[in-house]
Design a protein around this motif. Sequence first.
Motif, PDB file in Angstrom:
ATOM      1  N   PHE A 239       2.738  -6.231  -1.859  1.00 12.85           N
ATOM      2  CA  PHE A 239       1.362  -5.646  -1.871  1.00 12.85           C
ATOM      3  C   PHE A 239       1.046  -4.305  -1.153  1.00 12.85           C
ATOM      4  O   PHE A 239      -0.156  -3.954  -1.148  1.00 12.85           O
ATOM      5  CB  PHE A 239       0.185  -6.575  -1.883  1.00 12.85           C
ATOM      6  CG  PHE A 239       0.192  -7.578  -2.911  1.00 12.85           C
ATOM      7  CD1 PHE A 239       0.258  -7.486  -4.288  1.00 12.85           C
ATOM      8  CD2 PHE A 239       0.712  -8.917  -2.479  1.00 12.85           C
ATOM      9  CE1 PHE A 239       0.269  -8.677  -5.062  1.00 12.85           C
ATOM     10  CE2 PHE A 239       0.869 -10.007  -3.301  1.00 12.85           C
ATOM     11  CZ  PHE A 239       0.869  -9.741  -4.604  1.00 12.85           C
ATOM     12  N   VAL A 265      10.400  -2.620  -5.568  1.00 12.01           N
ATOM     13  CA  VAL A 265       8.943  -2.501  -6.112  1.00 12.01           C
ATOM     14  C   VAL A 265       8.331  -3.557  -7.023  1.00 12.01           C
ATOM     15  O   VAL A 265       7.233  -3.958  -6.926  1.00 12.01           O
ATOM     16  CB  VAL A 265       8.986  -1.213  -6.888  1.00 12.01           C
ATOM     17  CG1 VAL A 265       7.662  -0.713  -7.573  1.00 12.01           C
ATOM     18  CG2 VAL A 265       9.256  -0.031  -5.524  1.00 12.01           C
ATOM     19  N   VAL A 266       9.349  -4.337  -7.742  1.00 10.77           N
ATOM     20  CA  VAL A 266       8.960  -5.280  -8.702  1.00 10.77           C
ATOM     21  C   VAL A 266       8.581  -6.353  -7.852  1.00 10.77           C
ATOM     22  O   VAL A 266       7.584  -6.972  -7.863  1.00 10.77           O
ATOM     23  CB  VAL A 266      10.160  -5.600  -9.833  1.00 10.77           C
ATOM     24  CG1 VAL A 266       9.644  -6.715 -10.590  1.00 10.77           C
ATOM     25  CG2 VAL A 266      10.344  -4.213 -10.464  1.00 10.77           C
ATOM     26  N   GLY A 267       9.492  -6.869  -7.053  1.00 12.81           N
ATOM     27  CA  GLY A 267       9.260  -8.340  -6.462  1.00 12.81           C
ATOM     28  C   GLY A 267       8.244  -8.291  -5.493  1.00 12.81           C
ATOM     29  O   GLY A 267       7.636  -9.164  -5.157  1.00 12.81           O
ATOM     30  N   ARG A 269       5.623  -6.273  -5.576  1.00 10.66           N
ATOM     31  CA  ARG A 269       4.426  -5.493  -6.278  1.00 10.66           C
ATOM     32  C   ARG A 269       3.988  -4.286  -5.366  1.00 10.66           C
ATOM     33  O   ARG A 269       2.549  -4.444  -4.956  1.00 10.66           O
ATOM     34  CB  ARG A 269       3.164  -6.663  -6.225  1.00 10.66           C
ATOM     35  CG  ARG A 269       3.703  -7.737  -7.207  1.00 10.66           C
ATOM     36  CD  ARG A 269       4.469  -8.779  -6.461  1.00 10.66           C
ATOM     37  NE  ARG A 269       3.876 -10.031  -6.263  1.00 10.66           N
ATOM     38  CZ  ARG A 269       4.139 -11.214  -5.644  1.00 10.66           C
ATOM     39  NH1 ARG A 269       4.972 -10.957  -4.846  1.00 10.66           N
ATOM     40  NH2 ARG A 269       3.604 -12.079  -5.642  1.00 10.66           N
ATOM     41  N   ILE A 270       4.885  -3.472  -5.116  1.00 10.03           N
ATOM     42  CA  ILE A 270       4.452  -2.175  -4.386  1.00 10.03           C
ATOM     43  C   ILE A 270       3.651  -1.297  -5.137  1.00 10.03           C
ATOM     44  O   ILE A 270       4.094  -1.257  -6.153  1.00 10.03           O
ATOM     45  CB  ILE A 270       5.682  -1.658  -3.551  1.00 10.03           C
ATOM     46  CG1 ILE A 270       6.473  -2.762  -2.766  1.00 10.03           C
ATOM     47  CG2 ILE A 270       5.517  -0.633  -2.917  1.00 10.03           C
ATOM     48  CD1 ILE A 270       6.009  -3.061  -1.628  1.00 10.03           C
ATOM     49  N   ARG A 271       2.909  -0.561  -4.803  1.00 11.75           N
ATOM     50  CA  ARG A 271       2.309   0.546  -5.189  1.00 11.75           C
ATOM     51  C   ARG A 271       2.415   1.907  -4.838  1.00 11.75           C
ATOM     52  O   ARG A 271       2.351   2.026  -3.460  1.00 11.75           O
ATOM     53  CB  ARG A 271       0.758   0.419  -5.354  1.00 11.75           C
ATOM     54  CG  ARG A 271      -0.059   1.551  -6.093  1.00 11.75           C
ATOM     55  CD  ARG A 271      -1.615   1.368  -6.018  1.00 11.75           C
ATOM     56  NE  ARG A 271      -2.389   2.330  -6.479  1.00 11.75           N
ATOM     57  CZ  ARG A 271      -3.618   2.321  -6.436  1.00 11.75           C
ATOM     58  NH1 ARG A 271      -4.271   1.361  -5.606  1.00 11.75           N
ATOM     59  NH2 ARG A 271      -4.377   3.519  -6.898  1.00 11.75           N
TER      60      ARG A 271
ATOM     61  N   TYR B  62       9.903 -13.061  -3.985  1.00 13.79           N
ATOM     62  CA  TYR B  62       8.448 -13.593  -4.241  1.00 13.79           C
ATOM     63  C   TYR B  62       8.378 -15.061  -4.447  1.00 13.79           C
ATOM     64  O   TYR B  62       7.389 -15.665  -4.245  1.00 13.79           O
ATOM     65  CB  TYR B  62       7.635 -12.825  -5.348  1.00 13.79           C
ATOM     66  CG  TYR B  62       8.425 -12.875  -6.699  1.00 13.79           C
ATOM     67  CD1 TYR B  62       7.985 -13.923  -7.500  1.00 13.79           C
ATOM     68  CD2 TYR B  62       9.323 -12.120  -6.905  1.00 13.79           C
ATOM     69  CE1 TYR B  62       8.576 -13.994  -8.771  1.00 13.79           C
ATOM     70  CE2 TYR B  62      10.048 -12.158  -8.119  1.00 13.79           C
ATOM     71  CZ  TYR B  62       9.515 -13.280  -9.126  1.00 13.79           C
ATOM     72  OH  TYR B  62      10.068 -13.268 -10.293  1.00 13.79           O
ATOM     73  N   MET B 244       6.245  -1.633 -13.221  1.00 18.36           N
ATOM     74  CA  MET B 244       7.513  -2.007 -12.905  1.00 18.36           C
ATOM     75  C   MET B 244       7.746  -3.315 -12.833  1.00 18.36           C
ATOM     76  O   MET B 244       7.089  -4.224 -12.103  1.00 18.36           O
ATOM     77  CB  MET B 244       7.738  -1.539 -11.234  1.00 18.36           C
ATOM     78  CG  MET B 244       7.939  -0.125 -10.973  1.00 18.36           C
ATOM     79  SD  MET B 244       9.417   0.709 -11.649  1.00 18.36           S
ATOM     80  CE  MET B 244      10.553  -0.158 -10.503  1.00 18.36           C
ATOM     81  N   ILE B 272       3.491   4.457  -9.651  1.00 15.42           N
ATOM     82  CA  ILE B 272       4.763   3.332  -9.687  1.00 15.42           C
ATOM     83  C   ILE B 272       4.259   1.910  -9.180  1.00 15.42           C
ATOM     84  O   ILE B 272       4.042   2.163  -7.951  1.00 15.42           O
ATOM     85  CB  ILE B 272       5.675   3.830  -9.064  1.00 15.42           C
ATOM     86  CG1 ILE B 272       6.405   5.112  -9.774  1.00 15.42           C
ATOM     87  CG2 ILE B 272       7.087   2.772  -9.379  1.00 15.42           C
ATOM     88  CD1 ILE B 272       7.729   5.739  -9.129  1.00 15.42           C
ATOM     89  N   GLY B 274       4.503  -2.472  -9.082  1.00 12.55           N
ATOM     90  CA  GLY B 274       5.269  -3.677  -9.277  1.00 12.55           C
ATOM     91  C   GLY B 274       4.479  -4.582  -9.876  1.00 12.55           C
ATOM     92  O   GLY B 274       3.159  -4.662  -9.198  1.00 12.55           O
TER      93      GLY B 274
END
Lengths: 338, 338
Positions: A239, A265-267, A269-271, B62, B244, B272, B274
């Motif tokens: 996050f 970025v997926v795992g 959950r980065i913005r 995660y 993402m 972008i 995630g």
Amino acid sequence: MADNVRRSVVLRRRPGGEPRHDDFELVDDEVPTPQPGQVVTRTIWLSIDPYMRGRLWDRKSYAPPVQIGEPMTGETVGEVVASADPAFQPGDVVAGARGWQSHCVSRGTALTKLTRGDAPLSAYLGVLGMPGTTAYSGMKDIGQPKAGETVVVSAASGAVGSVAGQLAKRAGARVVGIAGGPDKCLWVQETLRFDDCVDHRVPHLREALADACPNGVDVYFENVGGAVQEAAFSLLNPFARVVMCGMVAQYNESEPPPGPNLGFVVGKRIRIEGMIVSDKPERFAEWRALASPWVSEGSLHYRETVIEGLENAPGALQLLLRGGNFGKMLVRVGPDHA
Amino acid sequence: MADNVRRSVVLRRRPGGEPRHDDFELVDDEVPTPQPGQVVTRTIWLSIDPYMRGRLWDRKSYAPPVQIGEPMTGETVGEVVASADPAFQPGDVVAGARGWQSHCVSRGTALTKLTRGDAPLSAYLGVLGMPGTTAYSGMKDIGQPKAGETVVVSAASGAVGSVAGQLAKRAGARVVGIAGGPDKCLWVQETLRFDDCVDHRVPHLREALADACPNGVDVYFENVGGAVQEAAFSLLNPFARVVMCGMVAQYNESEPPPGPNLGFVVGKRIRIEGMIVSDKPERFAEWRALASPWVSEGSLHYRETVIEGLENAPGALQLLLRGGNFGKMLVRVGPDHA
């Protein structure tokens, strides 16, 4: 130079890499007479900022490129010498006129009147101007640091980074700077009071940054790109927010290198979000109102590198892109008082 | 197989690349007796999803990795065969039990009771289940497509992509899919009614996608990564949003390749972000309530690839990661009615 001569730094050819002195030329003409609604100012201070490199490429971006033969664009603080806008009188000091020029012509509606003595005039180009507002908007609208979080700021001693980090400190975050060389790092820690500052010239940057961020990174304020970005990205927590403000390390590159694989970025959950300060024009006045007392009382720190003379503006830009400045890069174009 | 035998697919060793049949083994034991609060289900349908590849790497993510000797994890729909939770009776049909197993033991509080006849039971693992909810949450919380915008969805015929694109159509956007091969592209255009669909196997993907998106791309729903990501990113408009969701093209890679240089994110103010569907658990029930009528009336389309028999689950995962499925990938583990 006679009083009625306007000197401009115009673009002679587009640099393919690092901008050089002879990519520009000095052109003199007459100081124009203002048309209705216009104001003519004598430039005191010219701001030199990393975004200017982007105006030298002949490609589409958020702002059009400077054309060959045109004066370079740039924020100034100046004194009104002639006005055809009833709101401005000769002798008024204003910010907002644009150009690498001894005299600028602007619409009065684009100008902000300043009061001498409130703060040093140069501050309106740095800590209280566009760079300070950029840091404020980036943290307010994207970064949103919370107490106890870890915030990393690259180019931490620069005009934007120094404000971004001080704002994160005020929010109660642990703040770690990244800067080039021991002098800048020392200033970031001792004067700006960041919790730590890592020199990006050390051999193992990622490890050094990891040591300075034992709880990972929750907000990364990006001004640099390249290896600095790689190190910061590798430490992002779930996050985390990345304020994409600039990537000055590659501004002289015609073919930027590959970047990070974005699987993380997926795992996590980065913005990751880009910003241009002018998208939220209301932030400028907000920030000036908020930060002016802090500048007056000396609780918001900044530093400046001053280059003397309009003719040295190209060299100042070259130096800025090499990291040769310390704090806000400025050109003194004319005396404070005529 | 005797009624009291539970068959499980357990992880035998961690695949270094593409998962193979012999990375797993079948282990039989006795169907357990439920402890207080527990429910034992007989599995009817097992869902096979790309995220499962991530559980096979021995690294932090995660969710924790599956351990060697443990049954693989995965969503199922099944029938209650024994219950020590008063809310469930033998014969009830439920979603939410987890495991590549003929029988799963769960806490009743983790299960959702289904009504036979409302929708095909398999739909609760696809269009009405986790993949559908992923598409819904991705579009609602990040993508936010508006009427007239252009939305690109990769893996457009897949369980997530097919719903993501149909939601964007309902929002009034121009929707362009990216899928593998002419059959999938045809279905995406003819049945899902996307405005266009580009086959990612064409020699000049970027150009083909550019032709299909004359106004650029405002929302990109990312399921794939690699060359597909590169093509979509190159067409992003200012203020575009990138959901993402996944990067299945690289899930078998132990060392993912470099990604895009992120300079464009600044100038175009791209966001972008995630996502993992389980972060917003309330979306599951919201989506089921919203989409169930659409499935009943036949206005929300989906497609399934069904592999027969629990012992073929590893092969189904291998096939999914190669793009060998068409729509939602499912394993039929047991009959609909005992």
